[in-house]
Write a protein that holds these residues in place. Sequence first.
Motif, PDB file in Angstrom:
ATOM      1  N   THR A  10       0.834  -1.208   0.000  1.00 51.90           N
ATOM      2  CA  THR A  10       0.000   0.000   0.000  1.00 51.90           C
ATOM      3  C   THR A  10       0.866   1.255   0.000  1.00 51.90           C
ATOM      4  O   THR A  10       2.074   1.195   0.224  1.00 51.90           O
ATOM      5  CB  THR A  10      -0.933   0.038   1.234  1.00 51.90           C
ATOM      6  N   ASN A  11       0.222   2.378  -0.207  1.00 55.61           N
ATOM      7  CA  ASN A  11       0.926   3.667  -0.196  1.00 55.61           C
ATOM      8  C   ASN A  11       0.741   4.392   1.135  1.00 55.61           C
ATOM      9  O   ASN A  11       0.953   5.592   1.216  1.00 55.61           O
ATOM     10  CB  ASN A  11       0.455   4.547  -1.352  1.00 55.61           C
ATOM     11  N   THR A  12       0.366   3.663   2.165  1.00 53.15           N
ATOM     12  CA  THR A  12       0.098   4.295   3.457  1.00 53.15           C
ATOM     13  C   THR A  12       1.099   3.841   4.518  1.00 53.15           C
ATOM     14  O   THR A  12       1.605   2.720   4.469  1.00 53.15           O
ATOM     15  CB  THR A  12      -1.341   4.008   3.932  1.00 53.15           C
ATOM     16  N   ASN A  13       1.359   4.726   5.471  1.00 55.12           N
ATOM     17  CA  ASN A  13       2.270   4.376   6.555  1.00 55.12           C
ATOM     18  C   ASN A  13       1.534   4.158   7.877  1.00 55.12           C
ATOM     19  O   ASN A  13       2.152   4.197   8.935  1.00 55.12           O
ATOM     20  CB  ASN A  13       3.384   5.419   6.699  1.00 55.12           C
ATOM     21  N   THR A  14       0.223   3.943   7.801  1.00 60.84           N
ATOM     22  CA  THR A  14      -0.518   3.600   9.016  1.00 60.84           C
ATOM     23  C   THR A  14      -1.193   2.236   8.834  1.00 60.84           C
ATOM     24  O   THR A  14      -1.704   1.927   7.757  1.00 60.84           O
ATOM     25  CB  THR A  14      -1.588   4.651   9.373  1.00 60.84           C
ATOM     26  N   LYS A  15      -1.159   1.463   9.887  1.00 62.89           N
ATOM     27  CA  LYS A  15      -1.735   0.122   9.821  1.00 62.89           C
ATOM     28  C   LYS A  15      -3.241   0.178   9.603  1.00 62.89           C
ATOM     29  O   LYS A  15      -3.803  -0.628   8.866  1.00 62.89           O
ATOM     30  CB  LYS A  15      -1.414  -0.660  11.092  1.00 62.89           C
ATOM     31  N   ASP A  16      -3.905   1.148  10.204  1.00 65.18           N
ATOM     32  CA  ASP A  16      -5.359   1.273  10.067  1.00 65.18           C
ATOM     33  C   ASP A  16      -5.768   1.483   8.613  1.00 65.18           C
ATOM     34  O   ASP A  16      -6.664   0.816   8.098  1.00 65.18           O
ATOM     35  CB  ASP A  16      -5.868   2.427  10.945  1.00 65.18           C
ATOM     36  N   LYS A  17      -5.100   2.419   7.936  1.00 67.03           N
ATOM     37  CA  LYS A  17      -5.420   2.676   6.527  1.00 67.03           C
ATOM     38  C   LYS A  17      -5.082   1.465   5.663  1.00 67.03           C
ATOM     39  O   LYS A  17      -5.813   1.117   4.738  1.00 67.03           O
ATOM     40  CB  LYS A  17      -4.673   3.901   6.020  1.00 67.03           C
ATOM     41  N   SER A  18      -3.973   0.809   5.979  1.00 66.57           N
ATOM     42  CA  SER A  18      -3.576  -0.389   5.239  1.00 66.57           C
ATOM     43  C   SER A  18      -4.623  -1.492   5.402  1.00 66.57           C
ATOM     44  O   SER A  18      -4.955  -2.187   4.436  1.00 66.57           O
ATOM     45  CB  SER A  18      -2.217  -0.872   5.743  1.00 66.57           C
ATOM     46  N   GLN A  19      -5.166  -1.649   6.594  1.00 68.97           N
ATOM     47  CA  GLN A  19      -6.209  -2.649   6.834  1.00 68.97           C
ATOM     48  C   GLN A  19      -7.453  -2.354   5.997  1.00 68.97           C
ATOM     49  O   GLN A  19      -8.065  -3.270   5.446  1.00 68.97           O
ATOM     50  CB  GLN A  19      -6.559  -2.713   8.317  1.00 68.97           C
ATOM     51  N   LYS A  20      -7.816  -1.096   5.892  1.00 67.83           N
ATOM     52  CA  LYS A  20      -8.983  -0.710   5.088  1.00 67.83           C
ATOM     53  C   LYS A  20      -8.761  -1.026   3.614  1.00 67.83           C
ATOM     54  O   LYS A  20      -9.659  -1.517   2.928  1.00 67.83           O
ATOM     55  CB  LYS A  20      -9.303   0.774   5.286  1.00 67.83           C
ATOM     56  N   ILE A  21      -7.563  -0.720   3.124  1.00 67.14           N
ATOM     57  CA  ILE A  21      -7.245  -1.011   1.723  1.00 67.14           C
ATOM     58  C   ILE A  21      -7.276  -2.508   1.476  1.00 67.14           C
ATOM     59  O   ILE A  21      -7.876  -2.974   0.501  1.00 67.14           O
ATOM     60  CB  ILE A  21      -5.876  -0.409   1.344  1.00 67.14           C
TER      61      ILE A  21
END
Length: 115
Positions: A10-21
């Motif tokens: 993913t292009n995110t550095n937060t686990k929460d956003k990565s989980q959503k993706i």
Amino acid sequence: MHRSFWKISTNTNTKDKSQKILKQVIVELGRLATEVEFEKHWDTQKYSGSFTLLFDCNTKEELMFELIKTGQLIGYHWELNGSIESQTAAYSQKSSISGVEMAEWHIDIPDNLRD
């Protein structure tokens, strides 16, 4: 049942956003994902998720078709690697899901499906 292993960068550095993706990816794939895990890349500090999908196929040709067809649900311009006879992998840096930088899958072709 044949196990395929998938990884979504993913292009995110937060686990929460990565989980959503990753949840969105799994919904698009339309299959039950098992062994779901997340990890932070040591260099980029971005998250990736991995999971396993099961396929019930009778031939290696059917198995490869199902894998490629499933991958097309989340990305395009897939590049195949490895031997289609024994161990195959593919990756795509062109995803139809926002936040996915790269998707990849690999599978070891079971002995009973090999020529």
